[in-house]
Motif scaffolding. Structure first.
Motif, PDB file in Angstrom:
ATOM      1  N   UNK A   1       0.793  -1.168   0.022  1.00 56.55           N
ATOM      2  CA  UNK A   1       0.056  -0.006   0.078  1.00 56.55           C
ATOM      3  C   UNK A   1       0.938   1.451  -0.125  1.00 56.55           C
ATOM      4  N   UNK A   2       0.602   2.100  -0.835  1.00 52.71           N
ATOM      5  CA  UNK A   2       1.432   3.237  -1.007  1.00 52.71           C
ATOM      6  C   UNK A   2       0.356   4.667  -1.083  1.00 52.71           C
ATOM      7  N   UNK A   3       0.931   5.643  -0.489  1.00 49.69           N
ATOM      8  CA  UNK A   3       0.317   6.843  -0.636  1.00 49.69           C
ATOM      9  C   UNK A   3       0.403   7.737  -1.924  1.00 49.69           C
ATOM     10  N   UNK A   4      -0.702   8.120  -2.336  1.00 48.56           N
ATOM     11  CA  UNK A   4      -0.630   8.826  -3.717  1.00 48.56           C
ATOM     12  C   UNK A   4      -0.412  10.256  -3.475  1.00 48.56           C
ATOM     13  N   UNK A   5      -1.265  10.874  -2.749  1.00 51.24           N
ATOM     14  CA  UNK A   5      -1.463  12.263  -2.780  1.00 51.24           C
ATOM     15  C   UNK A   5      -0.835  13.088  -1.483  1.00 51.24           C
ATOM     16  N   UNK A   6      -0.876  12.431  -0.574  1.00 53.25           N
ATOM     17  CA  UNK A   6      -0.386  12.955   0.910  1.00 53.25           C
ATOM     18  C   UNK A   6       0.998  13.188   0.734  1.00 53.25           C
ATOM     19  N   UNK A   7       1.502  14.046   1.429  1.00 51.38           N
ATOM     20  CA  UNK A   7       3.112  14.331   1.242  1.00 51.38           C
ATOM     21  C   UNK A   7       3.669  13.637   2.659  1.00 51.38           C
ATOM     22  N   UNK A   8       2.494  13.320   3.534  1.00 52.38           N
ATOM     23  CA  UNK A   8       3.159  12.383   4.698  1.00 52.38           C
ATOM     24  C   UNK A   8       3.893  13.360   5.662  1.00 52.38           C
ATOM     25  N   UNK A   9       3.870  14.475   5.512  1.00 51.11           N
ATOM     26  CA  UNK A   9       4.675  15.036   6.711  1.00 51.11           C
ATOM     27  C   UNK A   9       3.640  15.842   7.619  1.00 51.11           C
ATOM     28  N   UNK A  10       2.493  15.947   7.453  1.00 52.04           N
ATOM     29  CA  UNK A  10       1.328  16.510   8.292  1.00 52.04           C
ATOM     30  C   UNK A  10       0.342  15.511   9.039  1.00 52.04           C
ATOM     31  N   UNK A  11       0.066  15.750  10.076  1.00 54.53           N
ATOM     32  CA  UNK A  11      -0.877  14.909  10.910  1.00 54.53           C
ATOM     33  C   UNK A  11      -2.142  14.642   9.991  1.00 54.53           C
ATOM     34  N   UNK A  12      -2.908  13.232  10.108  1.00 58.88           N
ATOM     35  CA  UNK A  12      -3.835  12.949   9.208  1.00 58.88           C
ATOM     36  C   UNK A  12      -5.204  13.884   9.568  1.00 58.88           C
ATOM     37  N   UNK A  13      -5.167  14.413  10.655  1.00 59.19           N
ATOM     38  CA  UNK A  13      -6.258  15.454  10.828  1.00 59.19           C
ATOM     39  C   UNK A  13      -6.116  16.711  10.111  1.00 59.19           C
ATOM     40  N   UNK A  14      -4.954  16.808   9.439  1.00 62.22           N
ATOM     41  CA  UNK A  14      -4.730  18.096   8.454  1.00 62.22           C
ATOM     42  C   UNK A  14      -5.277  17.842   7.127  1.00 62.22           C
ATOM     43  N   UNK A  15      -5.551  16.418   6.645  1.00 67.64           N
ATOM     44  CA  UNK A  15      -5.868  16.235   5.325  1.00 67.64           C
ATOM     45  C   UNK A  15      -7.294  16.769   4.961  1.00 67.64           C
ATOM     46  N   UNK A  16      -7.286  17.334   3.480  1.00 65.67           N
ATOM     47  CA  UNK A  16      -8.296  18.148   3.120  1.00 65.67           C
ATOM     48  C   UNK A  16      -9.511  17.469   3.552  1.00 65.67           C
ATOM     49  N   UNK A  17      -9.678  15.949   3.454  1.00 68.20           N
ATOM     50  CA  UNK A  17     -11.100  15.300   3.912  1.00 68.20           C
ATOM     51  C   UNK A  17     -11.299  15.575   5.140  1.00 68.20           C
ATOM     52  N   UNK A  18     -10.389  15.738   6.031  1.00 68.88           N
ATOM     53  CA  UNK A  18     -10.945  15.856   7.617  1.00 68.88           C
ATOM     54  C   UNK A  18     -11.086  17.383   7.750  1.00 68.88           C
ATOM     55  N   UNK A  19     -10.390  18.256   7.286  1.00 71.67           N
ATOM     56  CA  UNK A  19     -10.121  19.705   8.003  1.00 71.67           C
ATOM     57  C   UNK A  19     -10.693  20.525   6.733  1.00 71.67           C
ATOM     58  N   UNK A  20     -10.838  20.217   5.440  1.00 73.81           N
ATOM     59  CA  UNK A  20     -11.483  20.987   4.832  1.00 73.81           C
ATOM     60  C   UNK A  20     -10.546  21.593   3.625  1.00 73.81           C
ATOM     61  N   UNK A  21     -10.996  22.261   2.590  1.00 75.10           N
ATOM     62  CA  UNK A  21     -10.235  22.556   1.354  1.00 75.10           C
ATOM     63  C   UNK A  21      -9.221  23.503   1.669  1.00 75.10           C
ATOM     64  N   UNK A  22      -8.041  23.372   1.167  1.00 72.28           N
ATOM     65  CA  UNK A  22      -6.893  24.303   0.926  1.00 72.28           C
ATOM     66  C   UNK A  22      -6.970  25.117   0.136  1.00 72.28           C
ATOM     67  N   UNK A  23      -7.211  26.443   0.150  1.00 69.61           N
ATOM     68  CA  UNK A  23      -6.892  27.290  -0.998  1.00 69.61           C
ATOM     69  C   UNK A  23      -5.321  27.355  -1.672  1.00 69.61           C
ATOM     70  N   UNK A  24      -5.400  27.274  -2.871  1.00 64.19           N
ATOM     71  CA  UNK A  24      -4.115  27.151  -3.467  1.00 64.19           C
ATOM     72  C   UNK A  24      -3.507  25.712  -3.406  1.00 64.19           C
ATOM     73  N   UNK A  25      -2.471  25.547  -2.909  1.00 67.83           N
ATOM     74  CA  UNK A  25      -1.705  24.315  -2.433  1.00 67.83           C
ATOM     75  C   UNK A  25      -0.806  24.250  -1.254  1.00 67.83           C
ATOM     76  N   UNK A  26      -0.446  23.178  -0.939  1.00 63.57           N
ATOM     77  CA  UNK A  26       0.417  22.916   0.150  1.00 63.57           C
ATOM     78  C   UNK A  26       1.618  23.913   0.110  1.00 63.57           C
ATOM     79  N   UNK A  27       2.446  23.743  -0.797  1.00 62.55           N
ATOM     80  CA  UNK A  27       3.567  24.683  -0.829  1.00 62.55           C
ATOM     81  C   UNK A  27       3.355  25.916  -0.447  1.00 62.55           C
TER      82      UNK A  27
END
Lengths: 224, 83
Positions: free
Chosen positions: A23-49
């Protein structure tokens, strides 16, 4: 054993003659807690960088603000007298110009979402015009200060003033150049209602610069 | 130009800026004036975060961080009025 979520991809591979599931992760950078994912915390305007950049910039300006309050505590007279020597009307005009530029940027975003490219470009040029106006006014303000014999070492207030305003000046400068760049990207068809994360990333960065000025303006020009 | 929510916030932010300047130019920075300026700066910041950056209804942790920043530093204006 970590939980598998919907961003993960299952691969069936043959290792040493055995079928194995990886099993590999496709989209997540894997550097933030899961609670920070867009699914759980909401849409990120723009992008993570761009948000990594924005939070870094906020930290930098935060250090400036802390320095301002420490200096004000130690040199209250300099901070009480200093603003009286500044060209307040230029400071106010620049505040109105930056607020307007943020409004134009928000309108540009509203138009790209309905594929209105012409209006989006027009609003982006208005934002660039505001940025250029800010830079011209600020340059004149520095020139006027020089004529009035105000320099970085005139008082502690002016040392802080030049640190903050010149740093902010640079941010407006390169962000205005970035807006010109996205205008050419827009013309080349890089953005649409379906994909405009690059344009949105610049928009949130531009708003961050406006936010910093919203804080800088009262500290340097209004409070006596 | 259609007059919508963005236009209302834009004009509101301009109005608050002019009010702040008027207060700053005509009154010395008493505690009351500092509180007024701090509150208006906070409000301006929160409007930009929610409606221009579009974090209202967006990522709740980023919104929390941004809002905390725009509450913390204007609060220091009030604190500095006491020394």
């Amino acid at each position: 054993m970590r939980q598998i979520d919907k961003d993960d991809v299952n691969w069936i591979v043959r290792l040493d003659g055995k079928l194995m599931s990886i099993t590999t992760q496709q989209k997540s950078l894997g550097i933030f807690p899961r609670s920070w994912s867009e699914d759980k915390a909401g849409r990120i305007p723009g992008n993570i960088p761009i948000w990594v950049g924005i939070l870094s910039e906020l930290t930098e300006f935060g250090i400036f603000f802390v320095a301002y309050f420490i200096a004000k505590y130690h040199y209250p007279e300099a901070f009480s007298e200093g603003p009286k020597y500044l060209h307040t009307s230029i400071g106010v005009t620049n505040t109105l110009v930056l607020l307007s530029s943020s409004y134009f940027m928000a309108k540009a975003m509203a138009n790209i979402r309905v594929d209105n490219f012409k209006r989006c470009e027009r609003y982006l040029w208005l934002a660039v015009a505001c940025g250029a106006t800010y830079l011209i006014l600020k340059t004149y303000e520095f020139y006027w200060n020089d004529l009035e014999n105000i320099h970085t070492n005139t008082s502690t207030f002016f040392t802080v003033y030049y640190y903050m305003t010149f740093n902010h000046f640079l941010h407006v400068g390169w962000a205005a150049c970035a807006v010109v760049y996205v205008i050419f990207r827009l013309r080349s068809g890089a953005y649409s209602s379906k994909e405009h994360s690059g344009l949105e990333a610049l928009a949130v960065y531009w708003h961050m610069i406006d936010l910093m000025w919203i804080l800088i303006f009262p500290l340097l020009y209004v409070l006596r | 130009m259609k007059f919508g929510k963005l236009e209302i916030f834009w004009l509101g932010l301009i109005g608050i800026t002019l009010l702040n300047t008027f207060v700053g130019e005509n009154f010395s920075s008493t505690v009351l004036v500092s509180v007024l300026i701090a509150l208006t700066v906070m409000y301006k910041g929160l409007v930009v975060i929610d409606h221009f950056m579009e974090l209202k209804g967006g990522h709740k942790n980023l919104r929390f961080l941004m809002r905390a920043y725009l509450i913390l530093f204007p609060s220091l204006i009030v604190v500095s009025a006491f020394f």
